[in-house]
Scaffold this active site. Structure first.
Site, PDB file in Angstrom:
ATOM      1  N   SER A 144     -32.840  43.854  -8.677  1.00 41.77           N
ATOM      2  CA  SER A 144     -32.748  43.630  -7.236  1.00 41.77           C
ATOM      3  C   SER A 144     -31.550  42.755  -6.946  1.00 41.77           C
ATOM      4  O   SER A 144     -31.148  41.941  -7.780  1.00 41.77           O
ATOM      5  CB  SER A 144     -34.015  42.916  -6.746  1.00 41.77           C
ATOM      6  N   TYR A 157     -39.960  36.132  -7.530  1.00 44.84           N
ATOM      7  CA  TYR A 157     -39.701  37.564  -7.760  1.00 44.84           C
ATOM      8  C   TYR A 157     -38.239  37.738  -8.165  1.00 44.84           C
ATOM      9  O   TYR A 157     -37.920  38.414  -9.154  1.00 44.84           O
ATOM     10  CB  TYR A 157     -40.014  38.333  -6.470  1.00 44.84           C
TER      11      TYR A 157
END
Length: 252
Positions: A144, A157
């Site tokens: 990401s 995360y």
């Protein structure tokens, strides 16, 4: 659009692939000729996605797999070998973001779950798969843009996604020259997974303005980038991360 057929005769496993980015990747690999093995936690979602892809003329096989379940991971590999006899591509896409707490307020059990699903399960899946990987095979992790700047409700995360960048380097060393290992780091893509970020119009606009292309990403964008790295067009690329984020800043 007439796509190239870079995966004719090849077998690709994509985890967490019944919706969102994972589904977009499975669809792209399938359109390019791969036999695609898709998986996620719920049988109903697997069945619907299989039907959807079959309707598009894709050779697809669905297996229920919760990536943090050892038996189900092994079953995913075993069933793939049973059906197709080989594995050429593995796309590790499964991820969870169970918390929007700041890191120091995150419960230990949640820290464990984040590590378990976002990092450890990917390693253990490859451990099961590696004896079956063909020469010239390819692994793609889905990280990401948050890997580069972990912040806000995505901080921990993001840190697990940073870990995947290091894992890519380490496994490229370990799995070469037989298998190439690379990563795609998507920017913001409005999927069910990202609802809590992208459903608010003003937040969405703020994200669009941070890109140089003034738009959010699409699952097709991610499918195209993943297919490139997984294909022989990227035969001399390994240990790399390709950021597909519309020009959002990404530096580590």
């Amino acid at each position: 659009m007439g796509l190239m057929k870079r995966f004719e005769g090849k077998v690709a496993i994509v985890t967490a692939s019944t919706q969102g980015i994972g589904f977009g990747i499975a669809e792209r690999l399938g359109q390019e000729g791969a036999s695609v093995v898709i998986s996620s936690r719920k049988q109903k979602n697997v069945d619907e996605a299989v039907e959807n892809l079959r309707g598009k003329g894709i050779e697809v096989f669905g297996v229920v797999c919760h990536v943090s379940n050892a038996q189900q991971r092994k079953n995913l590999i075993d069933k793939t070998i049973e059906k197709y006899g080989r594995i050429d591509v593995i796309v590790s896409n499964a991820a969870a973001n169970p918390s929007v707490e700041s890191i120091l307020d995150t419960k230990e059990s949640v820290l464990d779950k984040l590590w378990e699903i976002n990092v450890k399960a990917s390693i253990l899946l490859l451990k099961d798969a590696s004896p079956h990987l063909q020469k010239g095979s390819s692994v793609v992790f889905i990280s990401s843009i948050a890997a580069y700047q972990p912040q806000g409700g995505m901080a921990m995360y993001g840190v697990t996604k940073t870990a995947l960048l290091g894992l890519t380097k380490a496994l490229a060393t370990e799995m070469g020259p037989n298998t190439r290992v690379n990563t795609v780091a998507p920017g913001f893509v409005p999927t069910h997974f990202a609802d809590y970020i992208t459903k608010d119009a003003s937040v969405r606009k703020a994200i669009e303005e941070k890109t140089l292309l003034n738009r959010l990403g699409t699952t097709e964008d991610m499918g195209a980038a993943t297919a490139f790295l997984a294909s022989d067009d990227a035969a001399y690329i390994t240990g790399e991360t390709l950021v597909v984020g519309g020009g959002m800043p990404s530096r580590l």
